[in-house]
Design a protein around this motif. Structure first.
Motif, PDB file in Angstrom:
ATOM      1  N   UNK A  42       0.850  -1.202   0.000  1.00  0.00           N
ATOM      2  CA  UNK A  42       0.000   0.000   0.000  1.00  0.00           C
ATOM      3  C   UNK A  42       0.881   1.246   0.000  1.00  0.00           C
ATOM      4  N   UNK A  43       1.976   1.193   0.758  1.00  0.00           N
ATOM      5  CA  UNK A  43       2.909   2.332   0.812  1.00  0.00           C
ATOM      6  C   UNK A  43       3.521   2.594  -0.571  1.00  0.00           C
ATOM      7  N   UNK A  44       3.902   1.526  -1.271  1.00  0.00           N
ATOM      8  CA  UNK A  44       4.441   1.685  -2.626  1.00  0.00           C
ATOM      9  C   UNK A  44       3.403   2.339  -3.526  1.00  0.00           C
ATOM     10  N   UNK A  45       2.172   1.838  -3.431  1.00  0.00           N
ATOM     11  CA  UNK A  45       1.089   2.404  -4.254  1.00  0.00           C
ATOM     12  C   UNK A  45       0.901   3.890  -3.957  1.00  0.00           C
ATOM     13  N   UNK A  46       0.871   4.251  -2.678  1.00  0.00           N
ATOM     14  CA  UNK A  46       0.645   5.650  -2.288  1.00  0.00           C
ATOM     15  C   UNK A  46       1.774   6.558  -2.774  1.00  0.00           C
ATOM     16  N   UNK A  47       3.019   6.071  -2.669  1.00  0.00           N
ATOM     17  CA  UNK A  47       4.160   6.867  -3.135  1.00  0.00           C
ATOM     18  C   UNK A  47       4.096   7.103  -4.642  1.00  0.00           C
ATOM     19  N   UNK A  48       3.750   6.045  -5.375  1.00  0.00           N
ATOM     20  CA  UNK A  48       3.632   6.191  -6.821  1.00  0.00           C
ATOM     21  C   UNK A  48       2.488   7.124  -7.192  1.00  0.00           C
ATOM     22  N   UNK A  49       1.368   6.967  -6.514  1.00  0.00           N
ATOM     23  CA  UNK A  49       0.204   7.805  -6.830  1.00  0.00           C
ATOM     24  C   UNK A  49       0.494   9.274  -6.547  1.00  0.00           C
ATOM     25  N   UNK A  50       1.209   9.523  -5.451  1.00  0.00           N
ATOM     26  CA  UNK A  50       1.539  10.904  -5.104  1.00  0.00           C
ATOM     27  C   UNK A  50       2.430  11.550  -6.158  1.00  0.00           C
ATOM     28  N   UNK A  51       3.090  10.713  -6.940  1.00  0.00           N
ATOM     29  CA  UNK A  51       3.978  11.231  -7.983  1.00  0.00           C
ATOM     30  C   UNK A  51       3.438  10.966  -9.388  1.00  0.00           C
ATOM     31  N   UNK A  52       2.106  10.820  -9.464  1.00  0.00           N
ATOM     32  CA  UNK A  52       1.466  10.781 -10.768  1.00  0.00           C
ATOM     33  C   UNK A  52       1.281   9.425 -11.400  1.00  0.00           C
ATOM     34  N   UNK A  53       1.593   8.336 -10.681  1.00  0.00           N
ATOM     35  CA  UNK A  53       1.418   6.996 -11.249  1.00  0.00           C
ATOM     36  C   UNK A  53       0.407   6.210 -10.412  1.00  0.00           C
ATOM     37  N   UNK A  54      -0.801   6.070 -10.928  1.00  0.00           N
ATOM     38  CA  UNK A  54      -1.853   5.336 -10.217  1.00  0.00           C
ATOM     39  C   UNK A  54      -1.775   3.862 -10.608  1.00  0.00           C
ATOM     40  N   UNK A  55      -0.755   3.173 -10.091  1.00  0.00           N
ATOM     41  CA  UNK A  55      -0.499   1.784 -10.467  1.00  0.00           C
ATOM     42  C   UNK A  55      -1.150   0.840  -9.451  1.00  0.00           C
ATOM     43  N   UNK A  56      -2.385   0.419  -9.755  1.00  0.00           N
ATOM     44  CA  UNK A  56      -3.167  -0.362  -8.802  1.00  0.00           C
ATOM     45  C   UNK A  56      -2.684  -1.804  -8.656  1.00  0.00           C
ATOM     46  N   UNK A  57      -1.705  -2.218  -9.445  1.00  0.00           N
ATOM     47  CA  UNK A  57      -1.186  -3.572  -9.286  1.00  0.00           C
ATOM     48  C   UNK A  57      -0.651  -3.768  -7.873  1.00  0.00           C
ATOM     49  N   UNK A  58      -0.151  -2.675  -7.275  1.00  0.00           N
ATOM     50  CA  UNK A  58       0.381  -2.800  -5.912  1.00  0.00           C
ATOM     51  C   UNK A  58      -0.731  -2.937  -4.881  1.00  0.00           C
ATOM     52  N   UNK A  59      -1.900  -2.377  -5.175  1.00  0.00           N
ATOM     53  CA  UNK A  59      -3.048  -2.614  -4.303  1.00  0.00           C
ATOM     54  C   UNK A  59      -3.518  -4.062  -4.447  1.00  0.00           C
ATOM     55  N   UNK A  60      -3.390  -4.585  -5.664  1.00  0.00           N
ATOM     56  CA  UNK A  60      -3.711  -6.004  -5.862  1.00  0.00           C
ATOM     57  C   UNK A  60      -2.779  -6.868  -5.025  1.00  0.00           C
ATOM     58  N   UNK A  61      -1.479  -6.542  -5.058  1.00  0.00           N
ATOM     59  CA  UNK A  61      -0.531  -7.297  -4.237  1.00  0.00           C
ATOM     60  C   UNK A  61      -0.889  -7.172  -2.760  1.00  0.00           C
ATOM     61  N   UNK A  62      -1.318  -5.975  -2.351  1.00  0.00           N
ATOM     62  CA  UNK A  62      -1.704  -5.763  -0.955  1.00  0.00           C
ATOM     63  C   UNK A  62      -2.921  -6.611  -0.598  1.00  0.00           C
ATOM     64  N   UNK A  63      -3.917  -6.634  -1.498  1.00  0.00           N
ATOM     65  CA  UNK A  63      -5.109  -7.440  -1.250  1.00  0.00           C
ATOM     66  C   UNK A  63      -4.788  -8.921  -1.186  1.00  0.00           C
ATOM     67  N   UNK A  64      -3.941  -9.374  -2.096  1.00  0.00           N
ATOM     68  CA  UNK A  64      -3.526 -10.771  -2.106  1.00  0.00           C
ATOM     69  C   UNK A  64      -2.818 -11.122  -0.799  1.00  0.00           C
ATOM     70  N   UNK A  65      -1.953 -10.230  -0.344  1.00  0.00           N
ATOM     71  CA  UNK A  65      -1.222 -10.474   0.904  1.00  0.00           C
ATOM     72  C   UNK A  65      -2.179 -10.525   2.096  1.00  0.00           C
ATOM     73  N   UNK A  66      -3.161  -9.626   2.121  1.00  0.00           N
ATOM     74  CA  UNK A  66      -4.143  -9.648   3.213  1.00  0.00           C
ATOM     75  C   UNK A  66      -4.939 -10.959   3.191  1.00  0.00           C
ATOM     76  N   UNK A  67      -5.281 -11.423   1.996  1.00  0.00           N
ATOM     77  CA  UNK A  67      -6.022 -12.679   1.890  1.00  0.00           C
ATOM     78  C   UNK A  67      -5.185 -13.847   2.409  1.00  0.00           C
TER      79      UNK A  67
END
Length: 341
Positions: free
Chosen positions: A51-76
């Protein structure tokens, strides 16, 4: 649940954050911590780092949701169902498919292939120091999103929510076997037995060699007196396809015998005043037990350490008057009972 091999490096490079070395450092550190934790199977620690990777990328203009997918997979994988459900739901609602385009070029001097973002890749086409400009598109993981979210919802007994997701998924992927199977499970979980049975029959029409579905259909058919004969045929089909299917043999025995407690009570009630009718019930009972015998013997054969199988077989031998076998089963019953203590 599918595990993803997370060997992906962050695409964000010095070309994008040329004046932001501190951002790059944070990205690389968070990405490394996330993947190290994931590879160590410390999924609870990996999830917030992705989630931290996703937030850092998003803050710099890259909305790369693959990292949220990785986060969801890890939570599962960490059995944090509520957190995983939230992430997967958000991903589906956002239209995320996981399809990514990778842009690469080769440095002529070193021969090294480098990953680039699209804008840089287009720009570098004008640079004579690079060649072999290529793009590659990853496969969609959208079906996996629906399948995993459905599984999570069913594990949490949220059948209504699961059915809504399944219907949405099947609208996009009508031939998805996992979603169809999950739909049948959701119908059962929600108490909609008619749709559950209809779902089983639909799946069996497509795949008649599924022993588990034949067994499940038999269980449902056995609940209604009018379809008991159908239940027996379904259980027989299950053991034909899976000869070591202990539960199916057990249900063949119990379904063939029927409600023996009631029969015994009726016999005892008639013995004094209606001895002839009682005798007819006794003969019919013995006949049912004789029919159940081969199923009970098969059950014991595939589950020789099952106390239920041994006890049931012993009782059938008692009714069918096979005294030598009764003695054998009594000894086995005592042996298994002693081990269980």
């Amino acid at each position: 649940m599918k595990k993803l091999i997370l060997g992906m490096a962050i695409v964000a490079s010095a070309f994008v954050f040329g004046q932001k070395a501190d951002v790059n450092a944070k990205l690389q550190a968070a990405n490394k911590e996330a993947m190290d934790a994931y590879n160590a199977k410390n999924y609870a620690a990996a999830a917030p780092k992705f989630v931290e990777v996703y937030d850092l990328l998003k803050a710099n203009g890259q909305d790369n949701k693959i990292y949220m997918y990785y986060a969801g997979l890890s939570q599962a994988l960490a059995n944090n169902a509520d957190a995983a459900i939230k992430i997967y739901s958000d991903l589906i609602n956002s239209g995320f498919t996981g399809v990514e385009t990778t842009y690469t070029a080769k440095e002529k001097k070193s021969g090294q292939v480098v990953n680039l973002d699209k804008a840089t890749w287009e720009l570098m086409k004008k640079n004579s120091e690079y060649s072999d400009f290529k793009t590659e598109q990853s496969k969609s993981i959208e079906p996996d999103l629906y399948e995993t979210l459905t599984s999570l919802l069913l594990s949490e007994k949220k059948s209504t929510e699961a059915l809504a997701i399944i219907e949405k998924g099947l609208a996009k992927f009508p031939n998805n076997a996992k979603l169809k199977e999950a739909q049948t499970t959701a119908y059962l979980q929600s108490g909609n037995t008619d749709k559950f049975v209809a779902g089983l029959k639909e799946q069996l029409a497509k795949n008649p060699n599924d022993a588990t579905n034949w067994y499940n259909l038999g269980v449902m058919q056995a609940k209604t007196p009018a379809t008991v004969a159908d239940a027996l045929e379904s259980f027989k089909k299950a053991v034909e396809l899976k000869p070591d299917f202990a539960d199916a043999y057990q249900n063949l025995v119990y379904t063939t015998i029927g409600d023996d407690g009631k029969v015994v009570a009726d016999i005892n009630a008639m013995r004094k005043d209606k001895p002839d009718e009682a005798s007819k019930l006794i003969d019919a009972r013995r006949e049912r037990f004789a029919k159940a015998l081969p199923y009970a013997e098969s059950w014991y054969k595939v589950a020789p350490t099952s106390l239920d199988a041994v006890t049931t077989l012993k009782e059938i031998y008692v009714v069918t008057k096979n005294l030598d076998k009764v003695k054998e089963m009594k000894a086995k019953e005592a042996e298994l009972s002693a081990k269980a203590k």
